[in-house]
Design a protein around this motif. Sequence first.
Motif, PDB file in Angstrom:
ATOM      1  N   ARG A   3       0.726  -1.304  -0.063  1.00  0.00           N
ATOM      2  CA  ARG A   3       0.051   0.037   0.087  1.00  0.00           C
ATOM      3  C   ARG A   3       0.948   1.176  -0.160  1.00  0.00           C
ATOM      4  N   ALA A   7       0.139   5.247   1.586  1.00  0.00           N
ATOM      5  CA  ALA A   7      -0.568   5.809   2.376  1.00  0.00           C
ATOM      6  C   ALA A   7      -0.245   7.209   2.696  1.00  0.00           C
ATOM      7  N   GLU A  40      -4.416   9.138   4.340  1.00  0.00           N
ATOM      8  CA  GLU A  40      -4.686   9.354   5.579  1.00  0.00           C
ATOM      9  C   GLU A  40      -4.954  10.745   6.066  1.00  0.00           C
ATOM     10  N   ARG A  44       7.840   2.150   2.742  1.00  0.00           N
ATOM     11  CA  ARG A  44       7.514   3.421   3.002  1.00  0.00           C
ATOM     12  C   ARG A  44       8.897   4.083   3.368  1.00  0.00           C
TER      13      ARG A  44
HETATM   14  N1  GLU Z   1       0.844   8.870   6.103  1.00  0.00           N
HETATM   15  C1  GLU Z   1       2.111   8.869   6.381  1.00  0.00           C
HETATM   16  C2  GLU Z   1       2.807   9.999   5.556  1.00  0.00           C
HETATM   17  O1  GLU Z   1       2.248  10.414   4.923  1.00  0.00           O
HETATM   18  C3  GLU Z   1       2.555   7.198   5.972  1.00  0.00           C
HETATM   19  C4  GLU Z   1       2.020   6.130   6.639  1.00  0.00           C
HETATM   20  C5  GLU Z   1       2.802   5.161   6.690  1.00  0.00           C
HETATM   21  O2  GLU Z   1       3.368   4.670   5.316  1.00  0.00           O
HETATM   22  O3  GLU Z   1       2.856   4.261   7.411  1.00  0.00           O
HETATM   23  O4  GLU Z   1       4.096  10.103   6.163  1.00  0.00           O
END
Ligand code: GLU
Length: 297
Positions: A17, A19, A53, A195
């Motif tokens: 994913r 996010a 998010e 990430r």
């Molecule tokens: N929403 C978070 C961000 O933009 C990333 C969260 C994740 O990948 O766990 O930094």
Amino acid sequence: MGPPPITLESAKPYIGRFAPSPSGPLHFGSLVCALGSFLDARAHGGHWLLRMEDLDPPREAPGAAARILSALEAHGLHWHGTVKWQSKRTPLYEDTLQQLRKQGLLYPCYCSRNQIRQSGGHNNSRCRTVNPGKGTCALRLVCAGGEELFLDIWHGEQRQYIRDDTLLKRRDGLYAYQLAVVVDDISLGITHVVRGADLLETTGAQIRLFGALSAAPPVFGHLPLVMGPGGRQKLSKQNRAPAVDNANAAGNLCTALAFLGFHVPASLAQEMPETILNWAATHWQRHQVDRHNRQLH
Ligand code: GLU
């Protein structure tokens, strides 16, 4: 809390994913993360989901979510299924808090920001037992103490001391990132979290929460960050990194691929994003990625 997840394999079919938080448009650093997680999923025959998010309205930039989605599409980074909006998933977060409360793992914390600052940025687990019961409170997970051990795709074996009882609901009533991210990764069946490296240090606390919810944590991989001018800070939405230019999608993808360690043939920059991504997915090798944060050359 449970045996350490010391493997880079998952028995289940790969589900990855991306996010993003809609606090600004997609900049080059977030393009690198999106691309790395997309390619790792593609190269493993997996699905790649998109989760917005959007749980922190005060930090949201108007129109940012729509701009992020159109930038991903312009770069050929198409996700499976519908976009998962965290703002629509709050009943799930509430149910999880309820479950943790029943397990005796949740407690109200009345510490002010000042008090937390005074104890070196850490919460004081005194609230676990002393409950003044006045004013607004945050909710924390009983989890501090001991280490979490895990294996990161790029950073290898990690040992993280869990210093704090993780914040799950903020004093202002908003659900904390740590709660939403873990609840969603469980409920969406995420097997691989790829990430940015800025989130490496929160991973141990997240693994604790997976444990408290009796769920196996996914495989984690933290990609190098693109550093801004001067090399001290990562490019980020908060420091107003410029949006990627959708009109130059092919060029952006080739630059991002080079950052991820690919030797990109010059002719590729003339191709459509989908062609570039197909080439990259067949050439993706985890070990080619240099895990060090750095500026673009
Ligand atoms: N929403 C978070 C961000 O933009 C990333 C969260 C994740 O990948 O766990 O930094």
